[in-house]
Design a protein around this motif. Structure first.
Motif, mmCIF file in Angstrom:
data_model
loop_
_atom_site.group_PDB
_atom_site.id
_atom_site.type_symbol
_atom_site.label_atom_id
_atom_site.label_comp_id
_atom_site.label_asym_id
_atom_site.label_seq_id
_atom_site.Cartn_x
_atom_site.Cartn_y
_atom_site.Cartn_z
ATOM 1 N N ASP A 125 0.448 -1.366 0.164
ATOM 2 C CA ASP A 125 0.105 0.020 0.214
ATOM 3 C C ASP A 125 0.796 1.180 0.477
ATOM 4 O O ASP A 125 1.554 0.775 0.183
ATOM 5 C CB ASP A 125 -1.041 -0.053 1.384
ATOM 6 C CG ASP A 125 -2.260 1.044 0.797
ATOM 7 O OD1 ASP A 125 -2.268 1.396 -0.100
ATOM 8 O OD2 ASP A 125 -2.809 1.712 1.909
ATOM 9 N N GLY A 126 0.037 2.231 -0.707
ATOM 10 C CA GLY A 126 1.206 3.444 -1.041
ATOM 11 C C GLY A 126 1.629 3.729 -1.586
ATOM 12 O O GLY A 126 2.021 5.247 -2.009
ATOM 13 N N ARG A 142 0.013 7.659 -2.141
ATOM 14 C CA ARG A 142 0.197 8.675 -1.695
ATOM 15 C C ARG A 142 1.886 9.435 -2.392
ATOM 16 O O ARG A 142 2.391 10.121 -2.173
ATOM 17 C CB ARG A 142 0.257 8.671 0.354
ATOM 18 C CG ARG A 142 -0.792 8.354 0.206
ATOM 19 C CD ARG A 142 -0.760 8.152 2.192
ATOM 20 N NE ARG A 142 -1.597 6.825 1.688
ATOM 21 C CZ ARG A 142 -1.632 5.408 2.200
ATOM 22 N NH1 ARG A 142 -1.216 6.268 3.752
ATOM 23 N NH2 ARG A 142 -1.043 4.406 2.044
ATOM 24 N N ARG A 144 -12.739 1.533 -8.230
ATOM 25 C CA ARG A 144 -11.723 2.706 -7.756
ATOM 26 C C ARG A 144 -12.035 3.522 -9.486
ATOM 27 O O ARG A 144 -12.695 2.983 -10.148
ATOM 28 C CB ARG A 144 -9.910 2.819 -8.266
ATOM 29 C CG ARG A 144 -9.490 2.492 -6.899
ATOM 30 C CD ARG A 144 -7.776 2.367 -6.530
ATOM 31 N NE ARG A 144 -7.777 1.732 -5.530
ATOM 32 C CZ ARG A 144 -6.606 2.242 -5.017
ATOM 33 N NH1 ARG A 144 -5.376 2.566 -5.637
ATOM 34 N NH2 ARG A 144 -6.474 2.112 -3.577
HETATM 35 MG MG MG Z 1 -3.993 2.288 0.065
#
Ligand code: MG
Ligand code: IPE
Ligand code: IPE
Length: 252
Positions: free
Chosen positions: A21-22, A25, A72
């Motif tokens: 994850d990430g 960001r 998404r």
């Molecule tokens: Mg995520």
């Protein structure tokens, strides 16, 4: 075996699962489109797979796309599918050369047909022809959701009861586990989640019952081999008691 003095070669986890994850960001911090984060993340995948093999792990499961990720924006979903195809095409030779066997878990039937085609080719191409053990099983979770996996298993077991192949009283944990996508694989010993969130996001709810959890603030595109070794080092400092006391374990 990686010549790594920080790790105890006798306590390498058999199976590590990672919630990668990430990416979004990571890209946002750099004023880049989200898809660039996913692209950088695919480099982390290559490095972590290489490290897993050097460390003699048996199984590495990577959460690449969840059943919920279909919600998404279409543009992002399409970009992820294209990246997956590129990864599979470019890695086939590397997987073969290193005797890494690809498997996948999830609702593969929901993937676009071109992705399914290459995925099947790579799985078939990398499955050992004899009883030979692969150096690593790389298990990709694609369109994977744990609740849907459990419901699917329950349905298959119910069908066996209705057709008389099995009696409800004969149900066991082993029988249940053999109907999950992960049938035949050991349960993960260690779960790593990058990006800092402390949740499972519908990942391997049954299989993670006794896994050690390791959550890091590092975003997935920055998580390379060295960070992976750090996570395993942390794992090796834990005492896995499985309900027993510390004294009982020491006496054994
Ligand atoms: Mg995520
Ligand atoms: C993980 O990164 C990749 C997938 C879920 C496909 P994210 O895209 O979730 O990144 P963040 O959480 O938005 O930073
Ligand atoms: C989990 O990440 C799924 C994958 C890494 C593939 P998400 O970014 O989708 O998780 P949530 O939505 O923040 O829980």
């Amino acid at each position: 075996m990686l010549d790594n003095p920080v790790l105890d070669p006798k306590r390498i986890p058999r199976h590590v699962a990672i919630i990668m994850d990430g990416n979004g960001r990571w890209a946002k911090e750099r004023n880049l489109p989200r898809i660039m984060g996913h692209k950088a993340g695919s480099e982390s995948v290559k490095d972590v797979v290489k490290t897993a093999r050097k460390l003699n792990l048996e199984v590495l499961t990577l959460y690449a796309f969840s059943t919920e990720n279909w919600k998404r924006p279409a543009f992002e979903v399409q970009g992820l599918m294209t990246l997956l195809k590129t990864y599979l095409k470019s890695e086939l030779q590397n997987l073969l050369g290193n005797s890494i066997s690809l498997r996948c878990i999830g609702e593969i039937e929901n993937l676009p047909s071109d992705v399914r085609k290459i995925l099947t080719e790579v799985i078939q191409g990398t499955t050992p022809k004899t009883d030979e053990k692969p150096s690593l099983i790389l298990n990709l979770a694609l369109s994977y959701g744990s609740r849907s996996e459990i419901v699917r298993a329950a349905r298959a077991m119910a069908e066996k009861c209705v057709s008389g192949q099995f009696e409800p009283q004969d149900f066991s944990e082993k029988f249940f586990a053999s109907h999950l996508y992960t049938s035949g694989l050991p349960d993960p010993d260690l779960l790593i989640r990058t990006g800092g969130e402390a949740r499972l996001s519908n990942f391997l709810l049954w299989q993670l019952s006794y896994a050690e959890l390791y959550i890091t603030e590092t975003m997935w595109p920055d998580f390379r081999g060295a960070r992976f070794i750090e996570a395993i080092r942390d794992y090796q400092s834990r005492e896995r008691r499985f309900g027993q006391t510390s004294e009982q374990l020491q006496a054994e």
